[in-house]
Design a protein around this motif. Structure first.
Motif: not given
Length: 173
Positions: A43-66
């Motif tokens: 999914a695109s970043i805008p779609l992730i924000f739309e479906l999961e909000g910023e908090a959902g995106f940030r959780a995914r981002e933490r896992a990917v950065i780790d």
């Protein structure tokens, strides 16, 4: 051996453009954390924000950065808000060299003027939003960085030269 280099900074600072050139110059692998998030979710970043909000995106981002910061020999361009999570700041700083690409709000306005792929900028007052984000994030970028490079008005090649010189890396092509 060249350590992994992690680029942090606001939207429009040139993390992806300079990161690609830096990786090519140093013979490292370039990775964009936002692209990896999109690939892994389908999914695109805008779609992730739309479906999961910023908090959902940030959780995914933490896992990917780790995950990505465990790789050796990479140049990683992070999303502008990656430094908001204390866990991200810790792994970035402890697993490689962090370079903060600083860009003024004017420069960010120019670089993101026609970009519709940035959910936080889908607002009538883009300048106000960028100023608000910088007020919150600037101290975190500086706290996390081993090196700060100003990018306003500089060609990506010059930014890369400053990173290499600042980190005292071997810049052989």
């Amino acid at each position: 051996m060249t350590p992994s280099i992690f680029l942090v900074g606001p939207m429009g600072a040139g993390k992806s453009t300079s990161g690609r050139l830096l990786a090519r110059t140093l013979g490292l692998t370039f990775i964009d954390s936002d692209k990896v998030i999109e690939e892994r979710t389908g999914a695109s970043i805008p779609l992730i924000f739309e479906l999961e909000g910023e908090a959902g995106f940030r959780a995914r981002e933490r896992a990917v950065i780790d995950d990505l910061t465990r790789e050796a020999g990479i140049v990683l361009a992070t999303g502008g808000g990656a430094i908001l999570a204390p866990e991200n700041r810790e792994v970035l700083r402890s697993r490689g060299k962090v370079v903060y690409l600083h860009a003024s709000v004017d420069h960010q306005m120019e670089r993101t003027a026609h970009d519709r792929n940035r959910p936080l900028l889908q607002t009538p007052d883009r300048r106000g939003k960028l100023e608000e984000l910088m007020k919150i994030r600037e101290p975190l970028y500086r706290e996390t960085a081993h090196l700060v490079v100003e990018t306003d008005g500089l060609a990506p090649k010059t930014v890369v030269q400053r990173i290499i010189r600042g980190l005292r890396l071997d810049g052989r092509s």
